[in-house]
Design a protein around this motif. Structure first.
Motif, PDB file in Angstrom:
ATOM      1  N   ALA A 214      50.883 -39.213   1.431  1.00 32.83           N
ATOM      2  CA  ALA A 214      50.478 -38.004   0.704  1.00 32.83           C
ATOM      3  C   ALA A 214      50.766 -36.765   1.539  1.00 32.83           C
ATOM      4  O   ALA A 214      51.278 -35.754   1.024  1.00 32.83           O
ATOM      5  N   GLY A 215      50.456 -36.835   2.831  1.00 39.27           N
ATOM      6  CA  GLY A 215      50.745 -35.715   3.726  1.00 39.27           C
ATOM      7  C   GLY A 215      52.234 -35.504   3.889  1.00 39.27           C
ATOM      8  O   GLY A 215      52.710 -34.360   3.940  1.00 39.27           O
ATOM      9  N   LEU A 216      52.990 -36.593   3.963  1.00 36.14           N
ATOM     10  CA  LEU A 216      54.441 -36.499   4.074  1.00 36.14           C
ATOM     11  C   LEU A 216      55.036 -35.830   2.838  1.00 36.14           C
ATOM     12  O   LEU A 216      55.947 -34.999   2.937  1.00 36.14           O
ATOM     13  N   SER A 217      54.527 -36.155   1.667  1.00 30.25           N
ATOM     14  CA  SER A 217      55.026 -35.550   0.432  1.00 30.25           C
ATOM     15  C   SER A 217      54.767 -34.045   0.407  1.00 30.25           C
ATOM     16  O   SER A 217      55.648 -33.249   0.054  1.00 30.25           O
ATOM     17  N   LEU A 218      53.555 -33.639   0.790  1.00 26.95           N
ATOM     18  CA  LEU A 218      53.242 -32.213   0.838  1.00 26.95           C
ATOM     19  C   LEU A 218      54.106 -31.504   1.870  1.00 26.95           C
ATOM     20  O   LEU A 218      54.581 -30.379   1.639  1.00 26.95           O
ATOM     21  N   MET A 219      54.317 -32.144   3.023  1.00 23.77           N
ATOM     22  CA  MET A 219      55.146 -31.541   4.061  1.00 23.77           C
ATOM     23  C   MET A 219      56.582 -31.385   3.582  1.00 23.77           C
ATOM     24  O   MET A 219      57.239 -30.377   3.871  1.00 23.77           O
ATOM     25  N   ALA A 220      57.076 -32.369   2.846  1.00 24.66           N
ATOM     26  CA  ALA A 220      58.439 -32.287   2.322  1.00 24.66           C
ATOM     27  C   ALA A 220      58.591 -31.098   1.377  1.00 24.66           C
ATOM     28  O   ALA A 220      59.607 -30.388   1.398  1.00 24.66           O
ATOM     29  N   ILE A 221      57.591 -30.865   0.542  1.00 28.09           N
ATOM     30  CA  ILE A 221      57.630 -29.711  -0.358  1.00 28.09           C
ATOM     31  C   ILE A 221      57.587 -28.416   0.449  1.00 28.09           C
ATOM     32  O   ILE A 221      58.327 -27.463   0.170  1.00 28.09           O
ATOM     33  N   ALA A 222      56.724 -28.388   1.479  1.00 24.44           N
ATOM     34  CA  ALA A 222      56.633 -27.202   2.332  1.00 24.44           C
ATOM     35  C   ALA A 222      57.967 -26.916   3.017  1.00 24.44           C
ATOM     36  O   ALA A 222      58.406 -25.769   3.111  1.00 24.44           O
ATOM     37  N   VAL A 223      58.618 -27.970   3.493  1.00 26.37           N
ATOM     38  CA  VAL A 223      59.928 -27.817   4.140  1.00 26.37           C
ATOM     39  C   VAL A 223      60.948 -27.261   3.145  1.00 26.37           C
ATOM     40  O   VAL A 223      61.729 -26.352   3.466  1.00 26.37           O
ATOM     41  N   ALA A 224      60.937 -27.797   1.927  1.00 23.71           N
ATOM     42  CA  ALA A 224      61.894 -27.346   0.910  1.00 23.71           C
ATOM     43  C   ALA A 224      61.700 -25.876   0.550  1.00 23.71           C
ATOM     44  O   ALA A 224      62.666 -25.170   0.242  1.00 23.71           O
ATOM     45  N   VAL A 225      60.457 -25.401   0.601  1.00 22.76           N
ATOM     46  CA  VAL A 225      60.174 -23.993   0.302  1.00 22.76           C
ATOM     47  C   VAL A 225      60.495 -23.111   1.497  1.00 22.76           C
ATOM     48  O   VAL A 225      61.102 -22.039   1.375  1.00 22.76           O
ATOM     49  N   MET A 226      60.122 -23.578   2.684  1.00 21.96           N
ATOM     50  CA  MET A 226      60.176 -22.731   3.875  1.00 21.96           C
ATOM     51  C   MET A 226      61.579 -22.605   4.460  1.00 21.96           C
ATOM     52  O   MET A 226      61.937 -21.551   4.988  1.00 21.96           O
TER      53      MET A 226
END
Length: 304
Positions: free
Chosen positions: A120-132
């Motif tokens: 779950a944390g990895l999924s959120l981090m992946a979205i954050a990476v894609a935005v940032m």
């Protein structure tokens, strides 16, 4: 704290293992650049598609993390403008400080999120990476245009590089896959899962292989400012913004972890291409990676 240290030690251990292998020229001098390319273009996109495609995130999570990231970048940019006013460094020096203070290492971010916070944390981090990632690239390009005095900077190649970034493509595909609940056929899952498992250890070792510890001999005040801004000020700013915006739980942990991590290895390439101080950038990257072995466990233990 002990559990966190135990989770983070393997991450930095793999980074140092990659550094030692590269120094010993094992398995060969030409291996590590190819390994980095393979990881960047194949393994990490496969992992992002598989992990994100399997995740079940609420639609509101995407907007919430995007708003937080925009606030983080705005606050950090404001802080770095103040740094520019205090220290009248040349454009090339300031550009390296800016990159060192604002950017983050995507490989370490995804590995740390997966080990510390699960899928779950990895999924959120992946979205954050894609935005940032695209926002940071554009922000750094604008900063170079304003400070580096290297003539007009061409935005078209930069925009093309952002659009074709494998991490962004993998994240977008994974989000779409998850949103429409497509699922993975056992044959496809049987291919993506082992690639996904290989991505993080090899990615971390390529980070280590790219370290230039000799560059630390020239460490100076710009190095210190970039290190303090990235490893201390950024996570503290992020905590304050998250509390102000009412962000809590897993998303707060992901945001603080992202802010606390060392700067991106790719900052060195951008510094060379756009007229930055490349030796200083190499020192910032290597020094922050080493310092993060101490600062990240301490900060996460205090702020989580």
């Amino acid at each position: 704290m002990a559990v966190m240290v135990e989770a983070l030690v393997p991450i930095f251990g793999l980074i140092m293992l990659g550094y030692l292998f590269r120094r010993w020229q094992f398995p060969g001098e030409g291996f590590w650049p190819l390994a980095e390319r393979f990881t960047y273009y194949a393994l990490f996109p496969a992992m992002l598609i598989y992990k994100l495609g399997s995740a079940e995130l609420a639609p509101s999570a995407y907007l919430e993390i995007a708003v937080l990231i925009l606030a983080m970048l705005a606050a950090m940019t404001a802080l770095l403008v103040i740094v520019r006013l205090i220290w009248s460094w040349s454009g090339p020096v300031y550009s390296s400080v800016f990159q060192g203070a604002a950017r983050f290492n995507s490989y370490v971010a995804l590995a740390a999120a997966g080990l510390l916070l699960g899928d779950a944390g990895l999924s959120l981090m992946a979205i954050a990476v894609a935005v940032m990632v695209p926002l940071l690239n554009l922000l750094c390009i604008v900063m170079f245009a304003l400070t580096a005095d290297q003539g007009p900077i061409r935005f078209k190649p930069v925009l093309k590089a952002i659009v074709t970034n494998p991490l962004i493509i993998g994240s977008v595909v994974g989000v779409v896959w998850s949103f429409f609940r497509i699922g993975f056929h056992p044959i496809l899952a049987g291919m993506l899962e082992p690639l996904s498992n290989l991505a993080l250890p090899l990615g971390l070792m390529t980070v280590g292989a790219g370290l230039q510890l000799r560059a630390l001999r020239g460490a100076s005040m710009p190095f210190v400012v970039a290190a303090v801004a990235k490893l201390v000020a950024f996570p503290l700013l992020t905590l304050g913004l998250a509390l102000l915006l009412g962000v809590s739980g897993l998303m707060l942990q992901v945001a603080i972890l992202l802010a606390a991590l060392p700067t991106a290895s790719s900052s060195y390439i951008l510094a060379r291409q756009l007229g930055g101080d490349a030796p200083l950038m190499a020192a910032i990257i290597s020094g922050q990676t080493l310092l993060a072995t101490v600062t990240v466990p301490l900060l996460l233990g205090l702020l989580w």
